[in-house]
Design a protein around this motif. Structure first.
Motif, PDB file in Angstrom:
ATOM      1  N   GLU A  83       5.461   0.430  -8.416  1.00 28.28           N
ATOM      2  CA  GLU A  83       5.465  -1.204  -8.747  1.00 28.28           C
ATOM      3  C   GLU A  83       5.023  -1.626  -7.449  1.00 28.28           C
ATOM      4  OE1 GLU A  83       5.175  -3.094 -11.375  1.00 28.28           O
ATOM      5  OE2 GLU A  83       4.763  -1.804 -12.211  1.00 28.28           O
ATOM      6  N   GLU A  84       6.509  -0.817  -6.491  1.00 30.26           N
ATOM      7  CA  GLU A  84       6.365  -1.368  -5.400  1.00 30.26           C
ATOM      8  C   GLU A  84       5.246  -1.743  -4.629  1.00 30.26           C
ATOM      9  OE1 GLU A  84       8.532   1.608  -2.768  1.00 30.26           O
ATOM     10  OE2 GLU A  84      10.688   0.853  -4.089  1.00 30.26           O
ATOM     11  N   GLU A  90      -0.028  -6.925  -4.539  1.00 30.69           N
ATOM     12  CA  GLU A  90      -0.503  -8.746  -4.570  1.00 30.69           C
ATOM     13  C   GLU A  90      -0.059  -9.700  -3.996  1.00 30.69           C
ATOM     14  OE1 GLU A  90       1.517 -11.649  -8.666  1.00 30.69           O
ATOM     15  OE2 GLU A  90       1.706  -9.375  -8.167  1.00 30.69           O
ATOM     16  N   LYS A  91       1.040  -9.357  -2.974  1.00 26.25           N
ATOM     17  CA  LYS A  91       1.265 -10.097  -1.699  1.00 26.25           C
ATOM     18  C   LYS A  91       0.345 -10.221  -0.622  1.00 26.25           C
ATOM     19  CE  LYS A  91       5.557 -11.053   1.598  1.00 26.25           C
ATOM     20  NZ  LYS A  91       6.509  -9.880   1.836  1.00 26.25           N
ATOM     21  N   GLU A  92      -0.250  -8.619  -0.220  1.00 26.53           N
ATOM     22  CA  GLU A  92      -1.221  -8.792   0.562  1.00 26.53           C
ATOM     23  C   GLU A  92      -2.424  -9.351  -0.126  1.00 26.53           C
ATOM     24  OE1 GLU A  92      -1.413  -4.851   1.718  1.00 26.53           O
ATOM     25  OE2 GLU A  92       0.699  -4.797   3.123  1.00 26.53           O
ATOM     26  N   LYS A 103      -3.906   3.357 -12.240  1.00 33.08           N
ATOM     27  CA  LYS A 103      -4.027   4.811 -12.478  1.00 33.08           C
ATOM     28  C   LYS A 103      -4.357   5.465 -10.873  1.00 33.08           C
ATOM     29  CE  LYS A 103      -6.855   7.927 -15.438  1.00 33.08           C
ATOM     30  NZ  LYS A 103      -7.757   8.540 -16.212  1.00 33.08           N
ATOM     31  N   GLU A 104      -5.232   5.068 -10.470  1.00 35.86           N
ATOM     32  CA  GLU A 104      -5.146   5.377  -9.433  1.00 35.86           C
ATOM     33  C   GLU A 104      -4.266   5.658  -8.255  1.00 35.86           C
ATOM     34  OE1 GLU A 104      -8.655   3.736  -7.737  1.00 35.86           O
ATOM     35  OE2 GLU A 104     -10.541   4.609  -8.325  1.00 35.86           O
ATOM     36  N   LEU A 105      -2.969   4.619  -8.321  1.00 34.50           N
ATOM     37  CA  LEU A 105      -2.465   4.089  -7.147  1.00 34.50           C
ATOM     38  C   LEU A 105      -0.792   5.229  -8.618  1.00 34.50           C
ATOM     39  CD1 LEU A 105      -1.833   0.355  -7.579  1.00 34.50           C
ATOM     40  CD2 LEU A 105      -2.474   1.913  -5.273  1.00 34.50           C
ATOM     41  N   LYS A 106      -0.817   5.301  -9.124  1.00 43.99           N
ATOM     42  CA  LYS A 106      -0.122   6.260  -9.974  1.00 43.99           C
ATOM     43  C   LYS A 106      -0.141   7.521  -9.369  1.00 43.99           C
ATOM     44  CE  LYS A 106       1.609   7.529 -14.323  1.00 43.99           C
ATOM     45  NZ  LYS A 106       2.390   6.947 -15.976  1.00 43.99           N
TER      46      LYS A 106
END
Length: 329
Positions: A83-84, A90-92, A103-106
């Motif tokens: 989530e971080e 999303e912020k950037e 999925k790749e981030l996980k």
């Protein structure tokens, strides 16, 4: 030595020596997880002595041990880290990551956390009775047993097994024993059982440390609840819990069975192995007889034929792979 067992019949036509088993197991010797490896599995020395044999023979019974090591990464930590990263993106960028990117981030989060994760290990005993053609796995779940069978098939070409079928299902037999209060010869009913409804309610009734020769249990069975677990004792020597899938759990060798054995390191393993397998060698046939006897297994014959064919001739895919390798050089 054995607390839970699942029993298989070894296919006819299979033959191997202890040395061949050792050679096969050695190809998949256990190694601990690497820094970024989530799970590792392989064979270890059953006697517990480093660099010892992976297959031991005690009184003609073959004993092996399979180890699984897994890294434990708490799901809550993975979720928080994920989530971080999603919030940062999303912020950037002003956009939310899609399913594929999430999925790749996980996966990236897991790779980052694995080197810091704790590991847990679990080892399972494997017993092969080559004369009786029995494979007995000290597994407590069918999934673990399936993994062990696959590992053995990989280690021994031509090896094939099937779970044993009996004339009477364990559920039907346990129902009869509870209703009639007449256990099979050589067995006695103990003080634990579980009954499950077969309808949508899935109601469960459990009795623990409770007499089972009561009308209440007969009423439950009459209403459609079926026994899925029943505690039994064989010959006043071995107590266990029989399940609906014919698994034998909570094995306890009773007082007197191990009398006279030595606890010294040099012969403790041999004594435990000899007595445990010796008792179960006698109990398993009696249990099969109590369930109406063994049914000839067509699946086993098919598995044997498939294993034999696979050993005799390589598959088309394997032949194509070999050709491709040869062409590279």
């Amino acid at each position: 030595m054995f607390k839970n067992v699942i029993v298989y019949r070894i296919a006819p036509g299979w033959s191997a020596t202890l040395e061949q088993l050792e050679e096969g197991l050695d190809k998949a010797r256990f190694a601990p997880c690497g820094a970024s490896q989530e799970r590792s599995a392989g064979w270890i020395e059953p006697r517990g002595e480093a660099h010892g044999p992976l297959a031991e023979s005690v009184g003609g019974q073959w004993i092996a041990k399979h180890m699984v090591e897994a890294k434990v990464v708490p799901g809550s930590v993975v979720k928080r880290k994920l989530e971080e990263r999603r919030e940062r993106i999303e912020k950037e960028t002003g956009r939310k990551p899609g399913k594929k990117e999430t999925k790749e981030l996980k996966e990236d989060v897991m790779l980052e956390l694995l080197p810091m994760a704790f590991t847990k290990q679990g080892a399972t005993l494997v017993w092969i009775d080559p004369e009786a053609r029995l494979l007995v796995l000290g597994a407590s779940s069918q999934g673990r047993a399936d993994e062990l069978v696959t590992a053995l098939v990989d280690a021994m070409p031509g090896f094939a097994v099937a779970q044993i079928d009996t004339q009477v299902t364990a559920v039907a037999a346990m129902s009869e024993w509870l209703v009639s209060q007449e256990p099979p010869a050589g067995f006695s009913v103990d003080r634990e059982c579980e009954l499950k409804a077969s309808d949508e309610s899935k109601a469960v009734v459990r009795y623990a440390r409770h007499p089972l020769d009561i009308d209440e249990i007969k009423e439950h069975i009459a209403q459609g609840k079926l026994p899925t677990k029943l505690a039994l004792t064989w010959d006043e020597r071995v107590s266990f819990l029989l399940t609906e899938g014919m698994q034998v759990k909570k094995i306890t060798f009773l007082e007197g069975v191990f009398d006279g054995t030595s606890g010294q390191k040099e012969d403790g393993f041999d004594a435990d192995a000899a007595i445990s397998t010796g008792e179960l060698q006698q109990m398993i046939p009696d249990l099969l007889e109590a369930l109406g006897g063994e049914v000839a297994n067509g699946t086993l014959a098919a598995a044997a034929n498939a294993a034999s064919a696979a050993t005799a001739a390589p598959s088309k895919e394997a032949a194509a792979s070999d050709q491709a390798v040869n062409e590279d050089f």
